[in-house]
Design a protein around this motif. Structure first.
Motif, PDB file in Angstrom:
ATOM      1  N   MET A  64       0.617  -1.269   0.067  1.00  0.00           N
ATOM      2  CA  MET A  64      -0.023  -0.192   0.102  1.00  0.00           C
ATOM      3  C   MET A  64       1.208   1.473   0.099  1.00  0.00           C
ATOM      4  SD  MET A  64      -1.318   3.312   2.084  1.00  0.00           S
ATOM      5  CE  MET A  64      -1.299   2.291   3.349  1.00  0.00           C
ATOM      6  N   GLU A  65       1.700   1.434   0.723  1.00  0.00           N
ATOM      7  CA  GLU A  65       2.652   2.305   1.055  1.00  0.00           C
ATOM      8  C   GLU A  65       3.414   2.818  -0.633  1.00  0.00           C
ATOM      9  OE1 GLU A  65       3.875   4.876   3.105  1.00  0.00           O
ATOM     10  OE2 GLU A  65       2.243   3.968   4.422  1.00  0.00           O
ATOM     11  N   GLY A  66       4.035   1.170  -1.357  1.00  0.00           N
ATOM     12  CA  GLY A  66       4.240   1.616  -2.265  1.00  0.00           C
ATOM     13  C   GLY A  66       3.722   1.971  -3.190  1.00  0.00           C
ATOM     14  N   VAL A  71       2.257   5.543  -7.095  1.00  0.00           N
ATOM     15  CA  VAL A  71       1.212   6.888  -7.507  1.00  0.00           C
ATOM     16  C   VAL A  71       0.429   8.297  -7.697  1.00  0.00           C
ATOM     17  CG1 VAL A  71      -1.748   6.644  -8.084  1.00  0.00           C
ATOM     18  CG2 VAL A  71      -0.140   4.252  -7.879  1.00  0.00           C
ATOM     19  N   ASP A  72       0.591   8.364  -6.249  1.00  0.00           N
ATOM     20  CA  ASP A  72      -0.408   9.441  -5.643  1.00  0.00           C
ATOM     21  C   ASP A  72       0.586  10.437  -5.960  1.00  0.00           C
ATOM     22  OD1 ASP A  72      -3.075   9.098  -5.269  1.00  0.00           O
ATOM     23  OD2 ASP A  72      -2.531   7.712  -3.909  1.00  0.00           O
ATOM     24  N   GLU A  78      11.343   5.563  -3.601  1.00  0.00           N
ATOM     25  CA  GLU A  78      10.330   5.347  -1.974  1.00  0.00           C
ATOM     26  C   GLU A  78       9.931   4.750  -2.375  1.00  0.00           C
ATOM     27  OE1 GLU A  78      10.808   8.381  -3.056  1.00  0.00           O
ATOM     28  OE2 GLU A  78      11.656   9.141  -0.734  1.00  0.00           O
ATOM     29  N   ALA A  79       9.274   4.640  -3.469  1.00  0.00           N
ATOM     30  CA  ALA A  79       8.220   3.872  -3.307  1.00  0.00           C
ATOM     31  C   ALA A  79       8.641   2.224  -4.224  1.00  0.00           C
ATOM     32  CB  ALA A  79       7.296   4.058  -5.453  1.00  0.00           C
ATOM     33  N   VAL A 120      -7.722   6.347  -0.987  1.00  0.00           N
ATOM     34  CA  VAL A 120      -9.136   6.587  -1.439  1.00  0.00           C
ATOM     35  C   VAL A 120     -10.209   7.932  -1.095  1.00  0.00           C
ATOM     36  CG1 VAL A 120     -11.216   6.205  -2.802  1.00  0.00           C
ATOM     37  CG2 VAL A 120      -9.137   5.250  -3.135  1.00  0.00           C
ATOM     38  N   PRO A 121     -10.240   7.619   0.818  1.00  0.00           N
ATOM     39  CA  PRO A 121     -10.892   7.938   1.726  1.00  0.00           C
ATOM     40  C   PRO A 121     -10.054   9.566   1.190  1.00  0.00           C
ATOM     41  CG  PRO A 121     -11.245   6.186   2.671  1.00  0.00           C
ATOM     42  CD  PRO A 121     -10.758   6.516   0.930  1.00  0.00           C
TER      43      PRO A 121
END
Length: 127
Positions: A64-66, A71-72, A78-79, A120-121
Motif C-alpha cells: 500500500m505504501e508503495g 501513484v499519488d 521510495e516506491a 481513497v477516502p
C-alpha cells in the motif's frame, strides 16, 4: 508523530491544520492492535491460514505504501523501496513455498484493500 508535528508547529512556523495529525492518530489506534494480532498469528499461529494472513498483512502494508508513493506522491525511489519490501517479506519470512505463494497473494489483496480504505477516502475529502 508527536515529534514531527511538534517540530512543524514550533520550529517551522506552524503545522497548519490538525486534520492530518488526527488522521494519523486514528489510523495508529486502529492499525496498532491489528498488526499486533497479525504478528502473533504469524509467529505463533498453529493454523496455516492465520500465519498466511499475518504475514500477508505485514507485506500488504508495504504494498500500500508503495502504491501511495508511486501513484499519488510520485516519489519513485521510495516506491521501489516499499515494493521491494512488499515482495521480500513473504519470500524471506514464510516457512515454505506454499506459504510464500499464499502470503504473496494475501499481501496483494491486503495492499489493495488498505489503499482503498486509507488513501481513497483522503482524496475524497480533498486532503
Amino acid at each position: 508523530m508527536l515529534g514531527y508535528y511538534g517540530y512543524a508547529e514550533f520550529g517551522r512556523d506552524g503545522a497548519g491544520s490538525l486534520f492530518f495529525p488526527l488522521v494519523w492518530l486514528g489510523l495508529a489506534l486502529v492499525a496498532g492492535p491489528l498488526f499486533g494480532v497479525a504478528g502473533r498469528w504469524w509467529r505463533r499461529g498453529r493454523d496455516a491460514r492465520r500465519r498466511v494472513a499475518g504475514l500477508g498483512a505485514f507485506a500488504g502494508l508495504w504494498g500500500m505504501e508503495g502504491l501511495l508513493y508511486a501513484v499519488d506522491l510520485h516519489h519513485i525511489p521510495e516506491a521501489y523501496t516499499c515494493l521491494a519490501l512488499f515482495v521480500l517479506i513473504p519470500l524471506l519470512m514464510a516457512r515454505d513455498h506454499k506459504e510464500r505463494a499464499l502470503a504473496m497473494g494475501a499481501a496483494v489483496a491486503f495492499a489493495l484493500i488498505a489503499y482503498a480504505a486509507v488513501v481513497v477516502p483522503l482524496h475524497m475529502v480533498g486532503a
